[in-house]
Structure formats: C-alpha cells, structure tokens
Design an enzyme around this catalytic site. Structure first.
Site: not given
Length: 355
Positions: A75, A124, A147, A155
């Site tokens: 992301g 992502g 992360e 996530d």
C-alpha cells in the site's frame, strides 16, 4: 472507470485495462513506486472486476505490474503517514475498507483470476494476488508481509493466509517480515505455480485463447526448492510459544544460526506490532472465513492509526529513511495485555466483510 482501455489517456492511469482475446488484463501502473496501491487503484480494480464478471467476452482476468521491479510493493504507506500526521485518519480507514473488500472480491471471483507475482510482492501486493485462483511466481519473486517493521500488523487477508501455512511457517513470516522466493511461496500456500520469467510473455499471451489451467500445464515448471522446509523443526518449536518473549527465548536457545538471526530480527521490530500480530494470528485460526478475518484486520488497522509506532515506522523506513525507528513502548515486556486488547475493539465504521 477512470479510463477506458482504448482511451489515449489510459496510459497515464494508475491501472491499465486491455483485452487480449478472451483475457481481461489489469496492469498496476505506478512503476516508480513499484506499483504501490492507492485508493483510486483499488476502486478502479473493483469496477473492472464488476464489469468483467458479467462480460461474456472475458473468460480470464490477468493481473500484472508495470516496470521491471515487481508486481506491487504494498500500500501507499507515505499517504497513510501523511493522513495520521494531519490528524484526520479517515482517509486511511476508507482506503483499507475498500482494499479489504477488494481482497475478498478477488478470493470469491467466479472467473479465473491469474496473478503474475513476478519480482517484489509485498503487503497490499499479496492482497491483490495471493487470494486469486491461479497464482504464478518466478525466480525473481520476493513475497513478504513486512508490516511489523513499520509499526503495523499484517492485513489484506494476510493473517488468514499465514495461519493456513504448514506448521508455524506463517507465524515466522508474519513476525519477522521475511521475504520468500518461489519455492517457499508455494510451500506456504501463497502461490501455486512456477513459470520462469523469460516465459511470462508467452504464458500471458496464451491466456488470450485458452483456459488458464491449460496455459499453466504448458508453461509451468517444477517449483525450485526453497529454504523453509529444512527449517521446519526449529520454526515449529519456537513459534508455537504463547508469547513473543518466549518465541525470542526459544529462538536464541535452539542453537541454530538462522534461528538466532530470526530472534535478532524480531528485536528490531515494533514490540507492540509483534504482540498484536501474534494475537491476530491466533485469533484468525479460529475465525470461520476470510471475510471474518478481514473484519478483524480492519479493527486492528484502524486502531493502529492511533498508535505512535505506525507513523514512526513509516517515517524511519520511507520518509527520513534513517532505518532507526523509536518504538513506544521500546521493549516487549512493556507492552501489556490491555495494550494488545485495544487493537481488537470494534471500529467505528462498518467492517469490509459486511460492506
């Protein structure tokens, strides 16, 4: 959608669309940022998938990334940093809501979704590829959920995927953020097939007029051997512990060089992120579906917006690039059970699995 495939301006769009025979191609198009995902890209992909689901001329969806460096580096975390620093935080929550909904959409897509996971595939990027029905890696693939190194928690359905790996391999990858190659990506269930990078052009071209399974049979080769299978004994033993502190102690005690390196890696990560990640993984094992896990991840992600470690981790890794984050708290033993529990409280907004 922002630009039709035949629109001259579409070459500047963050996601390019094109048809080749019966294949609809999604090309992530931010090569300078290794195709890092932002909110417009997520919306664009969802609109394309919606349109192609009912389009009889599209039999297969193919996801690739522009440039030579990788499919997607994750992301756009710099925008998250800016959102937190500005005090708004709503933009990041909205992005995650739609991103996680897209992840679930990909996992349930009724047509073959072929993700070409060449080069860097992280965060992502894993979310828009590893939930697909046909996931192809190459000798250049480096797949990771990094992360904890930016004060965040895996996530995009990562805690779902990583709790379904053999033994405790997923716990190892989630906590350390280690990147794996093609063989280990397949071993861990993050990918299905190996196609050498020199054959990717032929492989994707073949999808224009034949079934994805047929193209895979023609171009896939034996998966190269990875490294993790030979480390299962100490990984399964060490990461089965009930706390991060005990995991670190076991890693140091086991007497293996790679285990010691893993322990030292863990001690560079956000202590809060490590403890929340371990709790998220253990909880995800008991949840019934990807959607339920994404709902949990949404709560955790929104809570992370209020944690000092997320903006600090992004600052250290991406903004100032000094690689010296100042975590708060700075030690594992300073992170309490109450600190961890706060991340799992209900978010204010509707969760993506119900959206």
């Amino acid at each position: 959608m922002n630009a039709a495939p035949d629109d001259p301006a579409s070459g500047n769009a963050p996601v390019l669309l094109r048809h080749e025979g019966r294949a609809g191609h999604l090309v992530l198009n931010r090569p300078r940022a290794i195709n890092a995902l932002n909110h417009p890209m997520v919306r664009f992909m969802e609109e394309a998938l919606d349109a192609w689901e009912d389009d009889a001329s599209v039999a297969t969806v193919v996801l690739t990334g522009a440039g030579e460096r990788g499919l997607c580096a994750g992301g756009d975390i710099r925008s998250i940093h800016d959102d937190v620093r500005a005090g708004g935080r709503t933009a990041s929550a909205a992005f995650w809501h739609d991103e996680y909904r897209l992840n679930a959409r990909i996992a349930r897509y009724p047509k073959p979704y072929v993700a070409v996971m060449d080069g860097i595939v992280m965060g992502g990027g894993v979310g828009v590829s590893a939930h697909g029905s046909v996931r192809v890696v190459t000798e250049r693939s480096r797949v990771a959920m990094p992360e904890t190194g930016i004060g965040f928690v895996p996530d995009v359905g990562g805690t779902y995927l990583l709790t379904r790996t053999p033994g405790e391999l997923g716990t190892h990858l989630a906590l350390t953020g280690a990147a794996v190659g093609a063989g280990d990506a397949v071993l861990c269930g993050l990918a299905d097939h190996y196609v050498p990078s020199e054959r990717l052009t032929e492989f994707t071209a073949a999808l224009a007029d034949r079934e994805a399974s047929e193209a895979v049979r023609q171009y896939a080769e034996a998966v190269p051997e990875g490294e993790l299978a030979g480390r299962r004994e100490w990984i399964d033993h060490c990461y089965a512990a009930d706390s991060v502190e005990e995991i670190v102690a076991r890693l140091y005690a086991v007497g293996d060089r790679h285990a010691k390196e893993a322990a030292e890696t863990l001690l560079t990560k956000s202590p809060t992120s490590l403890k929340v990640t371990l709790a998220a993984l253990r909880r995800a094992r008991e949840l019934p579906s990807l959607e339920a896990v994404l709902d949990q991840e949404y709560r955790v992600s929104c809570a992370a917006l209020g944690s000092p470690d997320l903006p600090e981790g992004i600052r250290a890794q991406v903004v100032d690039k000094d690689r010296r984050p100042r975590w708060s708290p700075s030690r594992l033993e300073q992170v309490t059970e109450a600190d961890v529990a706060r991340f799992f409280e209900e978010a204010d907004a509707e969760a993506p699995g119900r959206g």
